[in-house]
Scaffold this active site. Structure first.
Site, PDB file in Angstrom:
ATOM      1  N   GLU A 507       0.825  -1.209   0.000  1.00  0.00           N
ATOM      2  CA  GLU A 507       0.000   0.000   0.000  1.00  0.00           C
ATOM      3  C   GLU A 507       0.863   1.265   0.000  1.00  0.00           C
ATOM      4  OE1 GLU A 507      -2.992   0.444  -0.574  1.00  0.00           O
ATOM      5  OE2 GLU A 507      -3.652   2.313   0.342  1.00  0.00           O
ATOM      6  N   THR A 618     -11.095   8.497 -13.212  1.00  0.00           N
ATOM      7  CA  THR A 618     -10.166   7.914 -12.247  1.00  0.00           C
ATOM      8  C   THR A 618     -10.573   6.506 -11.814  1.00  0.00           C
ATOM      9  OG1 THR A 618      -8.819   8.420 -10.308  1.00  0.00           O
ATOM     10  CG2 THR A 618     -11.196   8.828 -10.116  1.00  0.00           C
TER      11      THR A 618
HETATM   12  C1  DMJ Z   1     -10.203   3.867  -7.254  1.00  0.00           C
HETATM   13  O1  DMJ Z   1     -11.476   3.949  -6.727  1.00  0.00           O
HETATM   14  C2  DMJ Z   1      -9.837   5.121  -7.988  1.00  0.00           C
HETATM   15  O2  DMJ Z   1      -8.757   4.875  -8.811  1.00  0.00           O
HETATM   16  C3  DMJ Z   1      -9.502   6.250  -7.078  1.00  0.00           C
HETATM   17  O3  DMJ Z   1      -9.079   7.393  -7.757  1.00  0.00           O
HETATM   18  C4  DMJ Z   1      -8.407   5.836  -6.148  1.00  0.00           C
HETATM   19  N1  DMJ Z   1      -8.665   4.601  -5.488  1.00  0.00           N
HETATM   20  C5  DMJ Z   1      -9.267   3.490  -6.150  1.00  0.00           C
HETATM   21  C6  DMJ Z   1      -8.320   2.414  -6.591  1.00  0.00           C
HETATM   22  O4  DMJ Z   1      -7.212   2.227  -5.858  1.00  0.00           O
END
Ligand code: DMJ
Length: 643
Positions: A507, A618
């Site tokens: 992580e 994202t």
């Molecule tokens: C996802 O939900 C998206 O990429 C977000 O921007 C960050 N975290 C998670 C994946 O790790």
């Protein structure tokens, strides 16, 4: 004033007449109301306000299914006893916040698991809005800014440069690559089938206990894995599965929920997922659902600055700030990760209100002074000032930067404001955060009021891809440099994988205390099926065609198969440094939406969702480039023909 005792009036009440007493009480209650009301106008940081409002307005909710932009960092704290990140810059403040967290009801086993996965907790520091107020906001949302023309799917299709699925659905000519791609498709089918069998309609699958997980990050909305999977199933040609998913949206996706949702998570997964499903398929049901949902998010923007709060009740429209966020602040990566989806909500609804809301966020950010040109992670939605100076390209900050460059690309390179902000931010990041380790690894440190924390989160590994896709539009003398920087960061993130026993990355990894690109703290050793490293491989492959990126992607596939695949799905693991893995029993919805989609694209030809036409949000949901001039030309042509 002298109060005389009057006949017939008791001695109590200082000998006042009844009417006088009434007047006095009226005055007193007015005064109290005034004083209390005035508290709401004080800046969030004023202690008095926190004392009076945090307790009374608190609605503790432990959220999460695992994603989140990094609020995850705060939530693992009860386990590791560290100070929550983002709350530690001011020492005194840390203890206040920790107390705040301990006021919450004790967490259930499920909630603890969510914390491990990185969910968010929230607590209200703000004035709840009345139902009437929210309703009126919603009513005006439908009317305000609406124009008479309607969105035409045919016109939109006509403005794409290439067919979305390529010549042959992106099938690679090289048989080995094709085999690998088929393997990824099989993984998707396996993850999906198990979700369908054991957790259908719930948000995520618990693959070890074979049941569903709802969590409380989506405000009572269900089917997160379904919405997140629609486009992945579609591009992989898993049509039976896609049709099941579509049918569920049609018949069972209930948007009339009444719970507290993360604005960010609902936006990136539900709004993003429905938008891309619509753009890819043209199915009206996705459009009508997403427009219905979009309206429900608007009340979150009803703050003095227009910077939305992090949590919203989808039923009442009441919004909150996260309890763990400094002094009722909003999070950069949350309010900064709405732009792409909101622009498309305006496109589809022809209602400018969505674009206005996100443009206003920009305006606030442009006005405010930035320490060393950097954007801190916490901003007060009341005063519009930074709440503390913690800067990170990983959690809490990450997708804000991503959305700047992607807003520019999605606008067909017309959004110069976004371009300016992105390259300005990148320059500041390079000057203050980018570091080279003694062993020669380039990484992004975190910045706390000028002091560097030599740590890089898995989340920050998306930045290889981001810097890569932005390289070409940088200043001519910087282009090669940006591409090199993108490659170096991607290399470092790959190192964080190769240096673990399982070949999956932790992580967070550090560059101090002797080690490089390894987690030195027990609590940073987990891997929850996150996509960011693979995401960067995919972009770097498209940009360079260096075969090493496909090899690195394949290493990840093998590691996922070996350590994360269980009998009934895929699960995160608690420690990437041990071969006797312990599973966290969670198949995150972003595994289907992002991790597997990016792997599939990595082994596909570039004409599957070509980057000239598509920008990934994202959560890896593809959204089309908006070609305003082409759309307008087409509209004019249509008018001329119909005359
Ligand atoms: C996802 O939900 C998206 O990429 C977000 O921007 C960050 N975290 C998670 C994946 O790790």
């Amino acid at each position: 004033m002298v109060f005389r005792k009057l006949p017939g009036v008791s001695a109590s009440g200082m000998g006042l007449r009844l009417s006088q007493k009434f007047m006095f009480l009226l005055f007193l209650s007015g005064l109290v109301t005034l004083c209390f009301g005035a508290l709401f106008f004080l800046p969030d940081s004023v202690r008095l306000k926190r004392i009076f409002l945090s307790k009374t307005e608190t609605q503790p909710v432990t959220v999460g299914s695992g994603s989140e932009n990094d609020a995850r960092e705060h939530l693992k704290k009860p386990r590791d006893q560290e100070h929550p990140r983002g709350m530690t810059s001011a020492k005194g403040e840390t203890s206040t916040k920790l107390k705040t967290l301990t006021r919450k009801p004790s967490v259930s086993h499920e909630a603890t698991e969510e914390r491990l996965a990185g969910g968010k907790a929230q607590e209200d520091f703000t004035l709840p809005r009345s139902k009437a107020e929210s309703a009126s906001e919603r009513a005006t949302a439908s009317d305000r800014g609406a124009t008479s023309d309607t969105f035409s799917y045919a016109k939109f299709k006509g403005c794409l440069l290439k067919p979305p699925l390529g010549r042959d659905n992106g099938k690679p000519s090289d048989p080995r690559t094709d085999e690998r791609r088929e393997k990824v498709k099989e993984m998707m089918k396996f993850a999906w089938d198990n979700y369908k069998r054991y957790a259908w309609g719930k948000n995520e699958l618990r693959p070890v206990t074979r049941n569903g997980h709802i969590g409380n990050m989506f405000g009572g909305l269900r089917g997160a894995s379904i919405i997140d999977s629609l486009d992945t199933l579609y591009i992989m040609g898993l049509m039976e599965e896609y049709n099941d998913a579509k049918e569920w949206v049609q018949n069972s996706l209930d948007l009339n929920s009444n719970g507290e949702a993360s604005l960010f998570e609902v936006n990136i997964r539900y709004v993003g997922g429905l938008l891309s499903a619509y753009y890819l398929t043209g199915e009206e049901v996705f459009k009508s659902k997403v427009l219905e949902l979009g309206e429900k998010l608007l009340p979150a923007f009803n703050t003095p600055t227009g910077i939305p709060r992090g949590v919203i009740n989808l039923g009442s429209g009441t919004s909150w700030s996260w309890g763990w966020a400094s002094a009722g602040s909003s999070i950069l990566a949350e309010f900064g990760t709405l732009h792409l989806e909101f622009v498309h909500l305006t496109e589809l609804s022809r209602n400018s209100i969505y674009t206005e809301k996100v443009m206003n966020i920009r305006k606030v950010l442009n006005k405010i002074e930035k320490p060393h040109g950097l954007y801190p992670n916490f901003l007060s939605p009341v005063s519009g000032n930074w709440v503390q100076h913690h800067v990170s390209i990983g959690g809490l900050g990450d997708s804000f930067y991503e959305y700047l460059i992607k807003s520019y690309l999605m606008s067909d390179k017309t959004d110069d404001d976004a371009k300016k902000m992105y390259y300005g931010a990148l320059e500041a990041i390079e000057a203050n955060l980018v570091q080279k380790s003694p062993g020669g690894l380039t990484y992004m440190a975190e910045w706390r009021g000028g002091i560097l924390d030599h740590k890089m989160g898995h989340l920050a590994c998306f930045s290889g891809g981001m810097i890569g896709i932005g390289a070409d539009d940088g200043a001519p003398e910087k282009r090669q440099h940006y591409l090199d920087l993108a490659a170096e960061i991607t290399h470092t993130c790959h190192e964080s994988y190769t240096r673990s026993a399982t070949k999956l990355g932790p992580e967070a990894f550090r560059f101090d205390g002797g080690g490089e690109a390894t987690a030195t703290r027990l609590n940073d050793r987990y891997y929850i099926l996150r996509p960011e490293v693979i995401e960067s491989y995919m972009y770097m492959w498209r940009l360079t065609h260096d075969p090493k990126y496909r090899e690195w992607g394949w290493e990840a596939v093998e590691a996922l198969e070996q350590h994360c695949r269980v009998e009934s799905g895929f699960s995160g693991i608690r420690d990437v440094y041990t071969m006797t893995v312990s599973h966290d029993n969670m198949q995150q919805s972003f595994f289907l939406s992002e991790t597997l989609k990016y792997l599939y694209l990595l082994f596909s030809d570039d004409d599957l969702l070509p980057l000239e036409d598509w920008v990934f949000n994202t959560e890896a949901h593809p959204l089309p480039v908006v070609r305003k001039s082409c759309l307008q030309d087409k509209a004019t042509q249509d008018k001329t023909v119909s005359k």
